[in-house]
Design an enzyme around this catalytic site. Structure first.
Site, mmCIF file in Angstrom:
data_model
loop_
_atom_site.group_PDB
_atom_site.id
_atom_site.type_symbol
_atom_site.label_atom_id
_atom_site.label_comp_id
_atom_site.label_asym_id
_atom_site.label_seq_id
_atom_site.Cartn_x
_atom_site.Cartn_y
_atom_site.Cartn_z
ATOM 1 N N CYS A 33 3.499 -12.363 -7.380
ATOM 2 C CA CYS A 33 2.390 -11.460 -6.805
ATOM 3 C C CYS A 33 2.483 -11.441 -5.281
ATOM 4 O O CYS A 33 2.130 -12.317 -4.625
ATOM 5 C CB CYS A 33 1.315 -11.875 -7.366
ATOM 6 S SG CYS A 33 -0.403 -10.817 -6.994
ATOM 7 N N VAL A 34 2.682 -10.137 -4.694
ATOM 8 C CA VAL A 34 2.649 -10.029 -3.133
ATOM 9 C C VAL A 34 2.228 -8.551 -2.945
ATOM 10 O O VAL A 34 2.696 -7.810 -3.610
ATOM 11 C CB VAL A 34 3.913 -10.476 -2.485
ATOM 12 C CG1 VAL A 34 4.964 -9.631 -2.898
ATOM 13 C CG2 VAL A 34 3.805 -10.521 -1.058
#
Length: 223
Positions: A95-96
């Site tokens: 998750c970025v």
């Protein structure tokens, strides 16, 4: 998983091929790209754990999957090596922001890989997929770092702060055992007690010579 190559326009395939070829020949520092010859949309990658982080000394395998809407939509990133990190889910999903709301079609694969490496240096607890890691990062960094180092050592191929090499001046258990077990090792039992050992050997030789002399006399008396 089915290949998305057939779903991509020819000009996008050419762009992806060109960038992947460049990345393979000239990768970012600490990153290596291994293209899948059968599926250009499935990129295998290794990332070295950055120095000064709990991931130092580790080698992490991951993959990038390019969807049929790439580059209009961002690729999906997954860690294949187990890692304790706030922004990596139980299934390895990363998750970025660059893979979500901050993505633009102009951003390339190199930018994505560099962003993921930076995530190892600066985790973001506000968008945590691993809630426990995110909580520890905020509330107890030492515990977070210890957990991250442990998983790095177990799964990332790291053997300690220097990546598996013993620290200077620190003897390993096996090294100490070898030194103790080897009587000829410098500084070992033989080296430390050499004169005493020679003295005992000399006394033993004298006793053997005296015994032989006595046995010889007894044999002569029987004649």
């Amino acid at each position: 998983m089915n290949s998305n190559v057939e779903n991509l326009p020819p000009h996008i395939i050419r762009l992806v091929y060109k960038e992947v070829t460049t990345l393979t020949a000239d990768p970012p520092d600490g990153i290596k790209v291994f293209p899948n010859e059968e599926d250009l949309t499935d990129l295998q990658v290794t990332i070295e754990g950055p120095e000064g982080t709990p991931y130092a000394g580790g080698l992490f395998r991951m993959k990038l999957l390019l969807g049929k809407d790439f580059p209009a939509s961002p690729p999906k990133g997954y860690f294949l090596t187990k890692i304790f990190h706030p922004n990596v889910g139980a299934n390895g999903e990363i998750c970025v922001n660059v893979l979500k709301r901050d993505w633009t079609a102009e951003l390339g694969i190199r930018h994505v890989l560099l962003t993921i490496k930076c995530l190892l240096i600066h985790p973001n607890p506000e968008s945590a997929l691993n809630e426990e890691a995110g909580r520890l990062l905020l509330e107890n960094y030492e515990e977070y770092a210890a957990r991250a180092r442990l998983l790095t050592e177990i799964h990332g191929g790291a053997g300690g702060p220097s990546g598996g090499r013993p620290e200077p001046g620190r003897a390993t258990a096996s090294g100490a055992a070898a030194s103790t077990a080897d009587p000829t090792a410098p500084g070992g039992p033989a080296g430390a007690e050499g004169p005493m050992a020679k003295k005992h050997a000399g006394e033993r030789d004298k006793k053997l010579a005296a015994k032989k002399k006595t046995d010889k006399k007894r044999a002569l008396r029987r004649l």
